[in-house]
Design an enzyme around this catalytic site. Structure first.
Site, PDB file in Angstrom:
ATOM      1  N   SER A  74       0.882  -1.318  -0.015  1.00  0.00           N
ATOM      2  CA  SER A  74      -0.087   0.350  -0.036  1.00  0.00           C
ATOM      3  C   SER A  74       0.904   1.245  -0.122  1.00  0.00           C
ATOM      4  CB  SER A  74      -0.801   0.240   1.117  1.00  0.00           C
ATOM      5  OG  SER A  74      -1.890  -1.048   1.472  1.00  0.00           O
ATOM      6  N   HIS A 113      -5.635  -8.681  -1.992  1.00  0.00           N
ATOM      7  CA  HIS A 113      -5.915  -8.761  -0.267  1.00  0.00           C
ATOM      8  C   HIS A 113      -7.054  -9.577  -0.111  1.00  0.00           C
ATOM      9  CE1 HIS A 113      -3.703  -4.849  -0.566  1.00  0.00           C
ATOM     10  NE2 HIS A 113      -2.978  -5.578   0.577  1.00  0.00           N
ATOM     11  N   TYR A 127      -8.888  -9.298   2.487  1.00  0.00           N
ATOM     12  CA  TYR A 127     -10.211  -8.328   2.968  1.00  0.00           C
ATOM     13  C   TYR A 127     -10.863  -7.809   1.516  1.00  0.00           C
ATOM     14  CZ  TYR A 127      -6.607  -4.372   1.914  1.00  0.00           C
ATOM     15  OH  TYR A 127      -6.036  -3.512   1.449  1.00  0.00           O
ATOM     16  N   SER A 179      -1.490  -8.620   4.921  1.00  0.00           N
ATOM     17  CA  SER A 179      -1.137  -9.255   3.759  1.00  0.00           C
ATOM     18  C   SER A 179       0.210 -10.041   4.334  1.00  0.00           C
ATOM     19  CB  SER A 179      -0.597  -8.165   2.484  1.00  0.00           C
ATOM     20  OG  SER A 179       0.579  -7.330   3.180  1.00  0.00           O
ATOM     21  N   ASN A 199       2.605   3.526  10.652  1.00  0.00           N
ATOM     22  CA  ASN A 199       1.824   4.066  11.949  1.00  0.00           C
ATOM     23  C   ASN A 199       2.179   3.111  13.069  1.00  0.00           C
ATOM     24  OD1 ASN A 199      -0.174   2.177  10.396  1.00  0.00           O
ATOM     25  ND2 ASN A 199      -0.614   2.070  12.446  1.00  0.00           N
TER      26      ASN A 199
HETATM   27  N1  HPA Z   1      -2.800  -2.564  11.389  1.00  0.00           N
HETATM   28  C1  HPA Z   1      -2.751  -3.363  10.158  1.00  0.00           C
HETATM   29  N2  HPA Z   1      -2.500  -3.238   8.877  1.00  0.00           N
HETATM   30  C2  HPA Z   1      -1.662  -2.119   8.702  1.00  0.00           C
HETATM   31  C3  HPA Z   1      -1.642  -1.038   9.846  1.00  0.00           C
HETATM   32  C4  HPA Z   1      -2.061  -1.417  11.044  1.00  0.00           C
HETATM   33  O1  HPA Z   1      -1.855  -0.674  11.825  1.00  0.00           O
HETATM   34  N3  HPA Z   1      -0.801   0.109   9.234  1.00  0.00           N
HETATM   35  C5  HPA Z   1      -0.495  -0.279   7.983  1.00  0.00           C
HETATM   36  N4  HPA Z   1      -1.200  -1.364   7.551  1.00  0.00           N
END
Ligand code: HPA
Length: 270
Positions: free
Chosen positions: A30, A78, A80, A209, A232
Site C-alpha cells: 500500500s 488482499h 479483505y 497481507s 503508523n
Molecule cells: N494494522 C494493520 N495493518 C496495517 C496497519 C495497522 O496498524 N498499518 C498499515 N497496515
C-alpha cells in the site's frame, strides 16, 4: 486450492513475452507503488494478464513491471477485498512459472514494537498467521499433467531467508530494524487489546497481507525477503485514531529510501 489451479497459472504466465524471464520479483505494498515510476521497465497492466483479478484499494496500481532480471508488481490482491485465497497467491505461482527464485515482499505495517518509529523499514524475521485460514486448504495444486506443484505438508522453519536478509543489510544506507510480522485479515485495524495480545504473542509488526504470499513462495521453494514499512504505530500506542490516508502518506515518505534499497538488492541479485 481449487481443481484446475495449475491451468490458471499457465494461462497467466503464457501472456508474458518469452524475453522476460526474471529471477527476482518484488511485490509492492500500500502506498509504495510509486517505486516503479521512471525505471523504464516494460509495463503490463494486470487487466491484460489472464486470471489476474483487479486490485480495488487506493494506492494500488495493478501493474506488472518487467526488466530482463526483475519483475515488480505494483499492487497485490488482499483477502479483505474479498478475493479468495487462490487469487491472493496467484501472482506468486505466476512468478514461479516465469522462473522467479527470489521474492521480495513489501508492505505497510503498524508498529507494535515501541522501538520502531513511523517511516522505519523493518526486515521480517518470521511471521504469525492469524488470518484464520491457509491458502493451501483443499486439493494440493498440480500442473496440467497432474504432477503436484509442491509438497502437501511443507516446511516453514525459515520462511524469510537469512541469506537475503544479510544481503539487504549489506545494501542498506542506515541500520535496518528486524521483527516478527503478524498477519490479520483486516480490513478493520486492530483494537488496543488486540495489539497488547499480539505483543504478548511475540509480534513486532501487524498487517493485512504478506503471510499468504510468503507461504505460497515457500511451498514453491522460493527464497523470500520481507520488508515492512512502518506507516503508523499500532492502535493504543499512538493516541491518534488510525487512518488509511496516513498509511499512504507515510508510505510515500519512506518510498525513496525503500526504492534505493530495493534497486541495490535487485542489482546484487541480477
Ligand atoms: N494494522 C494493520 N495493518 C496495517 C496497519 C495497522 O496498524 N498499518 C498499515 N497496515
Amino acid at each position: 486450492m481449487k481443481q484446475g489451479y495449475g491451468e490458471r497459472v499457465e494461462r497467466a504466465a503464457a501472456a508474458i513475452p518469452p524475453e522476460y524471464r526474471p529471477r527476482t520479483a518484488v511485490i509492492l505494498g500500500s502506498g509504495l507503488s510509486g517505486i516503479v515510476e521512471g525505471l523504464g521497465f516494460k509495463e503490463i497492466p494486470y487487466s491484460e494478464i489472464p486470471e489476474f483479478p483487479r486490485p480495488t484499494v487506493q494506492g494500488h496500481k495493478g501493474l506488472l513491471c518487467l526488466s530482463k532480471d526483475a519483475a515488480i508488481l505494483a499492487g497485490r490482491f488482499h483477502f479483505y477485498e474479498g478475493h479468495p485465497m487462490d487469487d491472493v497467491v496467484l501472482p506468486i505461482f505466476f512468478l514461479k512459472a516465469l522462473g522467479v527464485q527470489n521474492l521480495i515482499l513489501t508492505n505497510a505495517a503498524g508498529g507494535i514494537n515501541t522501538k520502531y518509529v513511523p517511516g522505519d523499514l523493518v526486515l521480517i524475521q518470521d511471521h504469525i498467521n492469524l488470518m484464520g485460514t491457509n491458502a493451501f486448504i483443499g486439493p494440493n495444486p498440480s500442473d496440467p499433467s497432474g504432477k503436484p506443484l509442491g509438497e502437501r505438508f511443507f516446511d516453514m522453519s525459515e520462511v524469510y531467508s537469512k541469506d537475503l536478509r544479510a544481503l539487504a543489510w549489506s545494501c542498506a544506507e542506515k541500520p535496518l530494524k528486524e521483527g516478527v510480522y503478524a498477519g490479520l485479515t483486516g480490513p478493520s485495524y486492530e483494537t488496543p487489546a488486540e495489539i497488547r495480545m499480539l505483543r504478548t504473542l511475540g509480534a513486532d509488526l501487524v498487517g493485512m497481507s504478506t503471510v499468504p504470499e510468503a507461504t505460497a513462495a515457500r511451498y514453491l521453494g522460493m527464497r523470500v525477503l520481507g520488508i515492512s514499512c512502518v506507516t503508523n504505530m499500532a492502535a493504543g500506542i499512538s493516541k491518534t485514531p488510525l487512518a488509511h490516508a496516513e498509511v499512504v502518506e507515510v508510505g510515500k515518505r519512506a518510498e525513496s529510501e525503500l526504492k534505493a534499497l530495493l534497486l541495490k538488492i535487485l542489482a546484487k541479485l541480477a
